[in-house]
Write an enzyme that holds these catalytic residues in place. Structure first.
Site, PDB file in Angstrom:
ATOM      1  N   GLY A  23       0.824  -1.198   0.000  1.00  0.00           N
ATOM      2  CA  GLY A  23       0.000   0.000   0.000  1.00  0.00           C
ATOM      3  C   GLY A  23       0.861   1.252   0.000  1.00  0.00           C
ATOM      4  O   GLY A  23       1.987   1.259  -0.530  1.00  0.00           O
ATOM      5  N   SER A  24       0.381   2.293   0.643  1.00  0.00           N
ATOM      6  CA  SER A  24       1.002   3.618   0.523  1.00  0.00           C
ATOM      7  C   SER A  24       2.369   3.726   1.178  1.00  0.00           C
ATOM      8  O   SER A  24       3.077   4.704   0.940  1.00  0.00           O
ATOM      9  CB  SER A  24       0.079   4.672   1.126  1.00  0.00           C
ATOM     10  OG  SER A  24      -1.167   4.604   0.476  1.00  0.00           O
ATOM     11  N   THR A  25       2.749   2.760   2.014  1.00  0.00           N
ATOM     12  CA  THR A  25       4.114   2.832   2.548  1.00  0.00           C
ATOM     13  C   THR A  25       5.122   2.822   1.413  1.00  0.00           C
ATOM     14  O   THR A  25       6.233   3.330   1.552  1.00  0.00           O
ATOM     15  CB  THR A  25       4.411   1.630   3.476  1.00  0.00           C
ATOM     16  OG1 THR A  25       4.010   0.433   2.818  1.00  0.00           O
ATOM     17  CG2 THR A  25       3.652   1.752   4.792  1.00  0.00           C
ATOM     18  N   PHE A  26       4.697   2.254   0.281  1.00  0.00           N
ATOM     19  CA  PHE A  26       5.600   2.164  -0.869  1.00  0.00           C
ATOM     20  C   PHE A  26       5.935   3.543  -1.447  1.00  0.00           C
ATOM     21  O   PHE A  26       6.917   3.704  -2.160  1.00  0.00           O
ATOM     22  CB  PHE A  26       4.971   1.271  -1.943  1.00  0.00           C
ATOM     23  CG  PHE A  26       5.932   0.846  -3.003  1.00  0.00           C
ATOM     24  CD1 PHE A  26       6.831  -0.187  -2.780  1.00  0.00           C
ATOM     25  CD2 PHE A  26       5.974   1.491  -4.234  1.00  0.00           C
ATOM     26  CE1 PHE A  26       7.731  -0.569  -3.741  1.00  0.00           C
ATOM     27  CE2 PHE A  26       6.879   1.112  -5.211  1.00  0.00           C
ATOM     28  CZ  PHE A  26       7.757   0.079  -4.960  1.00  0.00           C
ATOM     29  N   LYS A  27       5.085   4.540  -1.113  1.00  0.00           N
ATOM     30  CA  LYS A  27       5.321   5.886  -1.646  1.00  0.00           C
ATOM     31  C   LYS A  27       6.672   6.432  -1.191  1.00  0.00           C
ATOM     32  O   LYS A  27       7.243   7.329  -1.840  1.00  0.00           O
ATOM     33  CB  LYS A  27       4.191   6.820  -1.228  1.00  0.00           C
ATOM     34  CG  LYS A  27       2.886   6.497  -1.959  1.00  0.00           C
ATOM     35  CD  LYS A  27       1.689   7.194  -1.354  1.00  0.00           C
ATOM     36  CE  LYS A  27       0.402   6.679  -2.002  1.00  0.00           C
ATOM     37  NZ  LYS A  27      -0.790   7.084  -1.253  1.00  0.00           N
TER      38      LYS A  27
END
Lengths: 499, 467
Positions: free
Chosen positions: A221-225
Site C-alpha cells: 500500500g502507501s508505505t511504498f510511496k
C-alpha cells in the site's frame, strides 16, 4: 606335511583377505549409504544424548536450552536430553525448533555447529582441554526479550507481523508474527505426538509455522510511496516545490480506467501535503513520469527482487511485480504499483530495513539477529559487525524524506496515533493495501513504517496487520497499525540503551 | 633360566618383553582415552589398573622366560594386544562386565602359567590321547546333561556349576585337537616319502584320486558325529563348523591327501543341506545373512545395527568412548568387532584382523618348524581353532558368512573362552619352545619338575649314604 601347512597358511590369508575387503566395504565404500540410511538413527540418538548450547537474548533471557532428563522422573525417556523453549511461542520464528524426527529450523538449524561445539575454534578448544567434554556454544541474539514481549502483546488478537530494528546497525531488536506456535510441542521426543502438532500447524491457513515477518510478503500500500518519492528525488524529477493538481481522478496512459485516491477523495497540493495525506494520484503520475527503467532500477536499489540477507534461513524476496519490459507494455500498472498497489509485495522485515535506510542517512544496513557466538570457555567465536547492504538514496534525499514522514505524524495519516512519550518526534508512513481478491468483501492490510527520534533515529519499525477481518479492512494503516508502532517505538526507546 | 649360551632364546625374550610392554602401553592409553571420551575424566583407579596390567603382562612374560625360553616371541604380545583392546571395549560398554572380565583375566593368566608348568614336554600330551578324547567328548556333551546344562542365547552350550557358568565346548576343542593330533600322528609317523603309502592295504582309487582307507573313516565319522551333535542338540552352528574344520584340516595335513579335504567338505555340505532343511534355526540364520534388510524390524535388527556401527566408524573411527556401540545388541560379545570398528574405525578393525593373521602366522610357523608329527599337527590344530573361530565370528559380523555365535578369541567378553584360549596359547608356546630346544637354539636345560626330581633323588641318595 609342511607343504600342506603352507597351503593352509595361504588359505587363511585368503580368508582374512575376504574379511579385509568386506570391512572396507562397510567402513569405506558403502559407508555413506549406511550412515544416510533412514533406518540409521545413530545420528539422532547421538545428538539427543549430548548437550546442546543455549540461545539467549540481548537482555540475557534464555530462549532455547537443553535440560538433562531425570531418569527417575522419566524412566522411559528415549534420550538423555530434552530441548526446551522457556518462552514458548515468543521466539519460535527466530530460534525455530529442534526435533527428533522432523529436523531443525531457523537458528536451531543454521547455528547447529556453534550449538553442538563443531566449529573449528570449539574443536581446537576441545583438543586443548581433554577434560572439557561440554563444548557447546551459546548464540547471543540482537533481539531483546522485554521488547519482544511488548511486541507480542501489541499484536495480540491480530494476524500480522512487527519488526523493530536499530537503523544504524541493522540489528533486529524484536521480530514477531501472529499466529505462531510453541516449539516445545514439536520438540517432544514422542514423534507421534510431535507429528500431530506439526500436521495441525501445517493445515492452518494463516501458516503459523512460517515466520511471516520475513518469510511471507504482502502488498505494501502507501508505505511504498517512500520508495517512489526517494527514486524521484534521486533522479531530480521531484523537488520540495513540486505541486500536484487537486483532483479525484486521473487516467494513466494506455487505459480508460481512472486511478482514484483512497476513499475516492479529492486530493492535491504540494509534496508535503500529498505525502502526509497519502494521495494516490501524485505518486501514480510520478511513477509514470519516471518511466519503467528508472522505477525498476530505483526499487532494485532498495533490494527488491532480492532476498533480504538476514542471518536466518528462507527469507522471502520482495518484488515490484514485474521488470521494465513488463511495465513498458502497461504504464497503467506502473502507475498503480507506484503507490504500492497491484503486484507489489514486500516482507515486513524488508519494510523495516527501508525505514531504517531513511533513518540512517540513506544507507541500508544488513539486518541480523545473531550478535555473538560464544564458546563454552567464554571466548567469542564471532561478533557480528554492522555492514551496509544497499545505499538507495543520498543523505540529502534521506533528510527530505524524514521531514516528509515527520509531516505524516504531525498532520497526516498518522497524526492520530504516533505521538510518542516525552514529546519524542517520530517519522512514519502509513499504508492501507487494498486487496481486490474478493469482489463482495473488500479487504485491506494495515501498514505503518517509521522511526524515532526523527532528529537522531535510534529505532526503526515496520508493522503489518493482515486484513483478515472487518475491523482491519475497514480501518486505515494509521489508525490500526499506528498505535502498535507507537507502543513499540516508546518501548524500544526506553528499553534499548542508547549508544 | 636366563642363560648366556642361548643368544637366540635371549633375543626372543627381549623382543617379547618389549612388545608385551608396548601392548600394555597401548592398552592403558586406550583405557584412559575411552574414559576421557565417555566421561571426560581420567578413569578412577588408573594407578591400580596400570599396576594390574603391567603385573599380569610381566607374570606371563616371566613365566615364558623361565618355562619356555625358546618359544616364539610374537604370539604372547599379539594376544596381549588383542586381549587389551577387547578389555578396553568391554570396560567402555559395561563396568560390571569389565570387573568380571578382569577376574577372568587373572584366572586365564594363572591357567597360562599352570599349563606351561604342567606340560613340560609337548610329547607328554600324546600319552594321554584317549584321556583327552574322553575329556573332550565328555565336555562336549556336558551341556546336554539335564539340570546341569542350560540354554542361553538359543544355544545349549552352557553348564552351571554352582556360582559360575561356563562353556565346556571352549575346553573341548583343545582336548579334541590334542586327541586328533595324537591319533593321526600315530598312524602317519611311520609313513615316509619312500614308502609312498601306508603299510598294508593298497588304497582304493578312482582314477588318480586316492580314497581314504576304511580305518581312517573312523575319525572322520567321529568328527562328523561330534559336529552333528553340537549342531543338532546344542544348536551351536559356529562351534559345529569349528570342530569339523579342525578335524578335516588335521586329516588333510596328516595324510597329505586332498581327497580327505574334498570328502570332508562334501560330508559337511551334505550335513549342512540336511540341517538347513530340517532345522528352522539354520534357515533363519541363512535368511538373515542373505537379506537382513527385509527383516530389519525383527531378526535383521542386530546385524544391521552392526553394519551401521561399522559405517559410523568410517576410516578413523569415532574415537574411544565417543561412539555408540551399545546400540548393537550383544556388542560386548558376538559383536565386539563392530564396537571396535565403530570407535577405532577401519584402521582399528584392520589392525585387529592383522593381529589375527600374524597370530595365525606365528602358530603355523611353529607347526612348520616342529620336527615331530604330533607337534606339527597339534600346533596346526590349535592355530586352526583360533584362526577359524575368529574368521567365523568376524565373518558373521561383516556378513561374509551367516552369523553364528562364537566368541572372538581373546577379545570378546567370556570367561571360559578367555581361559581356554590362554591354555591354547600356552600349548603353542610350549610346542615352539620344545622345537627350539631340539634345534639347539636354546640349551635343553632341565625343567622345574626334573630339577625337583633330581633334588629329591640327591637327597634320597644322601640319606641312604648317611644311613
Amino acid at each position: 606335511m609342511n607343504i600342506r601347512i603352507r597351503h593352509l597358511t595361504m588359505a587363511f590369508v585368503v580368508l582374512y583377505a575376504v574379511l579385509f575387503l568386506q570391512v572396507n566395504r562397510w567402513q569405506f565404500l558403502q559407508r555413506d549409504a549406511l550412515v544416510d540410511d533412514p533406518r540409521n538413527n545413530r545420528v539422532t540418538v547421538r545428538q539427543f544424548n549430548s548437550p546442546r548450547g543455549r540461545i539467549v537474548t540481548a537482555d540475557g533471557d534464555v530462549v532455547a536450552r537443553t535440560v538433562k532428563i531425570d531418569p527417575k522422573k522419566r524412566p522411559n525417556a528415549r534420550f538423555q536430553y530434552q530441548r526446551e523453549y522457556p518462552d514458548g511461542e515468543l521466539f519460535a520464528h527466530v530460534t525455530g525448533y529442534y526435533t527428533v524426527a522432523f529436523g531443525a529450523t531457523q537458528l536451531e538449524r543454521t547455528e547447529n555447529d556453534v550449538l553442538t561445539g563443531k566449529t573449528g575454534q570449539q574443536q581446537v578448544q576441545g583438543v586443548d582441554d581433554l577434560f572439557t567434554r561440554d563444548l557447546t556454544g551459546t548464540v547471543e541474539l540482537t533481539l531483546r526479550s522485554d521488547l519482544q514481549k511488548v511486541t507480542q502483546q501489541a499484536l495480540k488478537g491480530r494476524v500480522g507481523s512487527a519488526v523493530v530494528m536499530d537503523p544504524r546497525t541493522g540489528a533486529v531488536l524484536a521480530m514477531y508474527s501472529n499466529p505462531t506456535f510453541d516449539p516445545n510441542l514439536v520438540a517432544s521426543h514422542d514423534t507421534g505426538e510431535a507429528n500431530d502438532v506439526l500436521m495441525k500447524l501445517q493445515a492452518d491457513k494463516e501458516k503459523p509455522l512460517l515466520a511471516n515477518a520475513y518469510q511471507e510478503r504482502y502488498m505494501p500500500g502507501s508505505t511504498f510511496k517512500v520508495l517512489t518519492t526517494a527514486i524521484a528525488f534521486e533522479t531530480g524529477a521531484l523537488t520540495n516545490l513540486s505541486n500536484y493538481p487537486v483532483t479525484n481522478k486521473w487516467v494513466p496512459p494506455n487505459t480508460d480506467n481512472p486511478i482514484q485516491n483512497y476513499g475516492k477523495k479529492t486530493c492535491g497540493g504540494d509534496l508535503a501535503e500529498v505525502f502526509s495525506r497519502s494521495c494516490n494520484i501524485p505518486f501514480a503520475q510520478t511513477a509514470v513520469a519516471l518511466g519503467p527503467d528508472t522505477m525498476v532500477n530505483g526499487v532494485n536499489a532498495f533490494g527488491l527482487e532480492e532476498a533480504v540477507p538476514i542471518d536466518l534461513p528462507g527469507a522471502a524476496t520482495s518484488t515490484f511485480g514485474g521488470d521494465s519490459d513488463y511495465f513498458k507494455d502497461s504504464l497503467a500498472l506502473l502507475a498503480i504499483h507506484g503507490f504500492g498497489q497491484g503486484g507489489v509485495q514486500l516482507t515486513p522485515l524488508h519494510m523495516a530495513t527501508i525505514a531504517s535506510s531513511v533513518a540512517n542517512g540513506g544507507v541500508m544496513m544488513k539486518p541480523y539477529v545473531v550478535q555473538r557466538r560464544v564458546a563454552s570457555d567464554n571466548t567469542v567465536i564471532s561478533d557480528t559487525q554492522a555492514q551496509p547492504w544497499k545505499t538507495p538514496m543520498t543523505a540529502a534525499t534521506a533528510r527530505t524524506l524524514t521531514s516528509l514522514m515527520e509531516g505524516v505524524v504531525r498532520e497526516g495519516t498518522a497524526a492520530c496515533c504516533m505521538q510518542l512519550k516525552n514529546g519524542v518526534k517520530a517519522a512514519a508512513k502509513t499504508g492501507t493495501a487494498q486487496l481486490f481478491d474478493d469482489p463482495k468483501k473488500q479487504r485491506s492490510h494495515a501498514w505503518i513504517m517509521g522511526f524515532a527520534p526523527a532528529e537522531q533515529p535510534r529505532v526503526a519499525v515496520a508493522v503489518m496487520l493482515k486484513g483478515v477481518n472487518e475491523e482491519i479492512s475497514a480501518g486505515t494503516g494509521g489508525k490500526l497499525a499506528g498505535p502498535v508502532a507507537k507502543r513499540l517505538l516508546d518501548a524500544a526507546l526506553s528499553l534499548v540503551p542508547s549508544g | 633360566m636366563p642363560n648366556a649360551t642361548s643368544p637366540i632364546a635371549n633375543a626372543r625374550r627381549r623382543s617379547e618383553l618389549l612388545l608385551v610392554l608396548l601392548a600394555g602401553v597401548i592398552t592403558v592409553a586406550a583405557y584412559v582415552l575411552a574414559s576421557l571420551g565417555k566421561n571426560a575424566s581420567i578413569p578412577a583407579g588408573l594407578g591400580p589398573f596400570l599396576a594390574f596390567v603391567v603385573a599380569l603382562l610381566l607374570v606371563a612374560h616371566v613365566a615364558v622366560r623361565f618355562l619356555a625360553r625358546g618359544a616364539d616371541a610374537l604370539m604372547l604380545p599379539l594376544v596381549a594386544l588383542l586381549h587389551g583392546i577387547g578389555f578396553v571395549m568391554i570396560s567402555r560398554l559395561s563396568d560390571r562386565l569389565a570387573r568380571l572380565q578382569a577376574t577372568w583375566t587373572l584366572v586365564a593368566i594363572a591357567a597360562f602359567v599352570v599349563t606351561l608348568l604342567v606340560v613340560e614336554r609337548v610329547g607328554d600330551l600324546r600319552r594321554y590321547r584317549y584321556t583327552t578324547l574322553a575329556v573332550g567328548v565328555g565336555l562336549l556333551l556336558l551341556p546336554l546333561v539335564p539340570s546341569l546344562g542350560f540354554t542361553s542365547g538359543g544355544a545349549r552350550i552352557w553348564v552351571n556349576l554352582g556360582p559360575i557358568n561356563f562353556q565346556p565346548g571352549e575346553f573341548a576343542k583343545i582336548a579334541l585337537a590334542v586327541f586328533f593330533a595324537a591319533y593321526l600322528a600315530e598312524y602317519f609317523t611311520t609313513k615316509t616319502k619312500e614308502e609312498g603309502t601306508l603299510i598294508g592295504a593298497e588304497p582304493w582309487r578312482i582314477g588318480k584320486l586316492v580314497l581314504p582307507e576304511a580305518q581312517h573313516f573312523v575319525p572322520v565319522m567321529l568328527a562328523w558325529g561330534a559336529s552333528v551333535v553340537v549342531m543338532v542338540f546344542e544348536k551351536d552352528l559356529g562351534s559345529s563348523l569349528l570342530f569339523f574344520t579342525l578335524f578335516v584340516v588335521l586329516l588333510w595335513i596328516a595324510t597329505e591327501r586332498t581327497s580327505y579335504l574334498l570328502v570332508g567338505f562334501g560330508l559337511f555340505a551334505v550335513g549342512a543341506v540336511i540341517a538347513y532343511n530340517v532345522f528352522g534355526h539354520v534357515q533363519t540364520r541363512v535368511s538373515i545373512w542373505l537379506d537382513p534388510w527385509s527383516q530389519y524390524e525383527s531378526r535383521g535388527y542386530q546385524p544391521i545395527q552392526a553394519l551401521f556401527s561399522l559405517a559410523e566408524g568410517g576410516l578413523t573411527g569415532t574415537g574411544l568412548g565417543l561412539g555408540d556401540p551399545a546400540a548393537v545388541p550383544a556388542a560386548h560379545n558376538d559383536f565386539i568387532f563392530a564396537a571396535i570398528g565403530e570407535e577405532l574405525g577401519l584402521l582399528g578393525s584392520v589392525a585387529v584382523l592383522s593381529a589375527y593373521v600374524l597370530l595365525i602366522g606365528g602358530g603355523l610357523r611353529t607347526a612348520l618348524r616342529a620336527d615331530r608329527a604330533f607337534d606339527k599337527l597339534l600346533a596346526t590344530g590349535l592355530t586352526t581353532i583360533i584362526g577359524v573361530q575368529a574368521f567365523i565370528i568376524i565373518g558373521g559380523v561383516v556378513r561374509v558368512v551367516p552369523l553364528t555365535g562364537v566368541t572372538l578369541p581373546f577379545v570378546s567378553y567370556g570367561g571360559s573362552s578367555l581361559v581356554a584360549n590362554y591354555v591354547l596359547l600356552a600349548l603353542l608356546l610350549r610346542i615352539s619352545d620344545t622345537t627350539s630346544r631340539r634345534l639347539h637354539e636354546t640349551t635343553d636345560t632341565a625343567s622345574v619338575w626334573e630339577r625337583l626330581e633330581a633334588w629329591r633323588a640327591r637327597r634320597a641318595s644322601k640319606k641312604t649314604e648317611a644311613a
